[in-house]
Scaffold this active site. Sequence first.
Site, PDB file in Angstrom:
ATOM      1  CG  ASP A  36      -0.213  -0.114   2.508  1.00 46.65           C
ATOM      2  OD1 ASP A  36       1.020  -0.326   2.481  1.00 46.65           O
ATOM      3  OD2 ASP A  36      -0.858   0.005   3.566  1.00 46.65           O
ATOM      4  CG  HIS A 242      21.193   2.947 -20.010  1.00 46.16           C
ATOM      5  ND1 HIS A 242      20.235   2.700 -20.968  1.00 46.16           N
ATOM      6  CD2 HIS A 242      21.687   4.178 -20.310  1.00 46.16           C
ATOM      7  CE1 HIS A 242      20.168   3.723 -21.803  1.00 46.16           C
ATOM      8  NE2 HIS A 242      21.036   4.629 -21.423  1.00 46.16           N
ATOM      9  CG  ASP A 259      24.671  10.026 -17.400  1.00 47.50           C
ATOM     10  OD1 ASP A 259      24.062  11.056 -17.057  1.00 47.50           O
ATOM     11  OD2 ASP A 259      24.518   9.467 -18.505  1.00 47.50           O
ATOM     12  CG  ASP A 270      21.521  13.779 -19.206  1.00 47.21           C
ATOM     13  OD1 ASP A 270      22.294  13.106 -18.493  1.00 47.21           O
ATOM     14  OD2 ASP A 270      21.081  13.378 -20.303  1.00 47.21           O
ATOM     15  CG  HIS A 349      26.173   6.711 -26.611  1.00 50.06           C
ATOM     16  ND1 HIS A 349      26.418   8.059 -26.766  1.00 50.06           N
ATOM     17  CD2 HIS A 349      27.109   6.262 -25.733  1.00 50.06           C
ATOM     18  CE1 HIS A 349      27.440   8.413 -26.001  1.00 50.06           C
ATOM     19  NE2 HIS A 349      27.903   7.334 -25.378  1.00 50.06           N
ATOM     20  CG  HIS A 353      19.187  13.032 -24.988  1.00 56.46           C
ATOM     21  ND1 HIS A 353      18.685  13.766 -23.949  1.00 56.46           N
ATOM     22  CD2 HIS A 353      20.240  12.349 -24.469  1.00 56.46           C
ATOM     23  CE1 HIS A 353      19.384  13.512 -22.850  1.00 56.46           C
ATOM     24  NE2 HIS A 353      20.356  12.665 -23.136  1.00 56.46           N
ATOM     25  CG  HIS A 360      16.327  10.412 -22.962  1.00 58.60           C
ATOM     26  ND1 HIS A 360      16.386   9.071 -22.760  1.00 58.60           N
ATOM     27  CD2 HIS A 360      17.563  10.882 -22.666  1.00 58.60           C
ATOM     28  CE1 HIS A 360      17.608   8.739 -22.353  1.00 58.60           C
ATOM     29  NE2 HIS A 360      18.332   9.819 -22.289  1.00 58.60           N
ATOM     30  CD  GLU A 383      24.286  11.875 -23.816  1.00 59.15           C
ATOM     31  OE1 GLU A 383      24.638  10.937 -23.080  1.00 59.15           O
ATOM     32  OE2 GLU A 383      23.129  12.328 -23.833  1.00 59.15           O
ATOM     33  CE1 TYR A 387      30.672   5.072 -22.285  1.00 64.20           C
ATOM     34  CE2 TYR A 387      30.414   5.222 -24.674  1.00 64.20           C
ATOM     35  CZ  TYR A 387      30.159   5.721 -23.410  1.00 64.20           C
ATOM     36  OH  TYR A 387      29.406   6.867 -23.259  1.00 64.20           O
ATOM     37  NE  ARG A 404      27.175   9.081 -20.887  1.00 65.63           N
ATOM     38  CZ  ARG A 404      27.151   7.843 -20.407  1.00 65.63           C
ATOM     39  NH1 ARG A 404      27.776   6.868 -21.047  1.00 65.63           N
ATOM     40  NH2 ARG A 404      26.519   7.564 -19.291  1.00 65.63           N
ATOM     41  CD  GLU A 406      24.626  13.584 -20.763  1.00 63.57           C
ATOM     42  OE1 GLU A 406      24.875  12.778 -19.849  1.00 63.57           O
ATOM     43  OE2 GLU A 406      23.563  13.583 -21.421  1.00 63.57           O
TER      44      GLU A 406
HETATM   45  N1  GLY Z   1      21.440   9.945 -18.576  1.00 69.77           N
HETATM   46  C1  GLY Z   1      20.890   9.477 -19.747  1.00 69.77           C
HETATM   47  C2  GLY Z   1      21.541  10.048 -20.907  1.00 69.77           C
HETATM   48  O1  GLY Z   1      22.615  10.609 -20.806  1.00 69.77           O
HETATM   49  O2  GLY Z   1      21.015  10.026 -21.977  1.00 69.77           O
HETATM   50 MN    MN Z   2      22.033  12.375 -21.878  1.00 68.56          MN
HETATM   51 MN    MN Z   3      23.352  11.510 -19.078  1.00 63.23          MN
END
Ligand code: GLY
Ligand code: MN
Ligand code: MN
Length: 436
Positions: A36, A242, A259, A270, A349, A353, A360, A383, A387, A404, A406
Amino acid sequence: MNNTPFIQRRQRVLQQIGSEGVAVLFAAPEQRRSNDTEFPFRQDSYFHYLTGFDEPQAVLLLDGATQKSILFCREKDALSEIWNGFRYGPEAALEVFGFDEAYANIEWPAKLTQALVNKKSLYALWGLYPEHDKEVMAKWHSVQQSAGRRIQTNTYVPENLADLAALLDGMRLIKDDHEIALLKKAGEISALAHIRAMQKTRPGMNELQIEAEILHEFMRHGARFPSYNSIVAGGKNACCLHYVDNKDMLQDGDLLLIDAGAEYNFYAGDITRTFPVNGKFTAAQKDIYEIVLAANEAAIAAVKPNADWGEVHLIALKILVQGLIDQKLLRGTVDGNIESQAYQRFYMHGLGHWVGLDVHDVGKRWHNGKPLLLQPGMCSTIEPGLYIATADDIPEVFHNTGIRIEDNVLVTENGCENYTALAPKSVADIEEVMRG
Ligand code: GLY
Ligand code: MN
Ligand code: MN
């Protein structure tokens, strides 16, 4: 509560749907976490965008004929408010949020039915909440049947099930001043959290402890939630894009990729930063890091009005691929590797975005098969990453190097503004912050 931006957005929608349109949208559903108890309620982004009203069980009806915004919400309830907290009720909601009419939420089906008569288009966020789709369709069918029986002469009903998402996504793509201020604040809080993480990180700590430092900094600055599950990935974990388990011990000599972004007043930060657990990059880590940093900086420098997103992507990609060739991790030419997509072993990737109410964020990147041209008011992440997992054909010094970098940029009249620049990213700046 400054309701002006929300009123203006509703007016823009009403103008666009015109006198023969009606639009309906719903608050987010509450989500059960266990038995609950529920997840903290987070309003649907579209609903927030048009109302600023962040209670569950609410409905917004926009009637093009009268150009009125009508809210349906929970009624005041003294007992429920003792247990579960304040709710506005229709009367106060109308006043505070600047609606033209407000009613108890049970009234929305009847009011929608009335509003559908003599309209040509019914706009909704079809597919977002299938249960609500069914309810809306049921009302639409009932009005069609009444019209079919000619209960009223000259009655017609919407023939058009129109896409409200397409309309709102176009609006949300170009951020207004109210949104830009909130995005910048989210970016600033997110950057402060990355600085704190750099200051606190030591070999032997657990990833989870660093996540705690990040959340602490978010909350300290008024951002109660992250805008997505924070990725705190030491060593090999950074090669899982992820990774959110955040449960391993941080090892001396490894890199740590974080991240993480704060959600401030519904707007997302982000940011990714990657730094050495012990505060000092090895030569090999630095070599790869500098490639990613150069790609990040060159892409940001290319963001300006009328820039083609495909070109920006290519600028970063060429730097990454040249760097991989220089480090003998790829063979052949830049163009050849781009053509064969061999680089995808190390960069799998996209470059970025949109970022906004959703991390996103909505809005097209491509139009008629072509990349969109950037325009002032658009906000994007930049970003790039590399890797390098463990493999027999890769020199050991590069194993488990996941990097990365970003940032979040706002396209301005003259170029762009990197509003997450507060988070250090040069090797020298990172090492200095970590020295304390
Ligand atoms: N944190 C998700 C991305 O960088 O797209
Ligand atoms: Mn991102
Ligand atoms: Mn990110």
